[in-house]
Design a protein around this motif. Structure first.
Motif, short mmCIF file in Angstrom:
data_model
loop_
_atom_site.label_atom_id
_atom_site.label_comp_id
_atom_site.label_asym_id
_atom_site.label_seq_id
_atom_site.Cartn_x
_atom_site.Cartn_y
_atom_site.Cartn_z
N LEU A 294 104.53 29.41 -44.53
CA LEU A 294 105.05 30.27 -43.48
C LEU A 294 104.02 30.40 -42.38
N LEU A 295 104.46 30.27 -41.14
CA LEU A 295 103.58 30.42 -39.98
C LEU A 295 104.11 31.55 -39.13
N GLY B 5 102.27 25.36 -33.31
CA GLY B 5 101.32 25.12 -34.40
C GLY B 5 101.98 24.47 -35.59
N GLY B 6 103.19 24.90 -35.90
CA GLY B 6 103.92 24.34 -37.03
C GLY B 6 104.25 22.88 -36.84
N ALA B 7 104.55 22.48 -35.62
CA ALA B 7 104.88 21.08 -35.35
C ALA B 7 103.70 20.18 -35.66
N VAL B 8 102.50 20.62 -35.31
CA VAL B 8 101.30 19.83 -35.59
C VAL B 8 101.10 19.69 -37.10
N ILE B 9 101.20 20.80 -37.82
CA ILE B 9 101.01 20.79 -39.28
C ILE B 9 102.08 19.93 -39.95
N ALA B 10 103.33 20.09 -39.55
CA ALA B 10 104.42 19.32 -40.14
C ALA B 10 104.24 17.83 -39.88
N SER B 11 103.82 17.48 -38.68
CA SER B 11 103.62 16.09 -38.33
C SER B 11 102.51 15.45 -39.17
N ARG B 12 101.43 16.16 -39.34
CA ARG B 12 100.30 15.63 -40.11
C ARG B 12 100.64 15.42 -41.58
N SER B 13 101.52 16.22 -42.11
CA SER B 13 101.86 16.09 -43.52
C SER B 13 103.21 15.42 -43.73
N ALA B 14 103.81 14.91 -42.67
CA ALA B 14 105.12 14.25 -42.75
C ALA B 14 106.14 15.13 -43.46
N ALA B 15 106.12 16.42 -43.12
CA ALA B 15 107.01 17.39 -43.74
C ALA B 15 108.01 17.91 -42.71
#
Length: 65
Positions: free
Chosen positions: A47-48, A9-19
């Protein structure tokens, strides 16, 4: 958190926000990561993972070392 579902889940969120995404241990954050957050002037972290994956020490960005 340190479990597969948190990372997925974190990978998807990080990818979308370029973080960047860092993986924490259950009770602390590796010193190298804490140092890097400071160098980058990070003012907000997301935090996830639930309380069984991440304790309050992680929320306080407590270093492991």
């Amino acid at each position: 958190g340190y479990v597969f579902a948190d990372a997925l889940g974190g990978a998807v969120i990080a990818s979308r926000s370029a973080a960047p995404m860092y993986v924490a241990l259950t009770d602390c954050i590796p010193k190298e990561i804490v140092d890097e957050l400071g160098k980058q002037g990070v003012s907000k972290v997301t935090l996830l993972g639930g309380p069984s994956s991440l304790t309050d020490n992680v929320a306080r960005l407590k270093s492991c070392g």
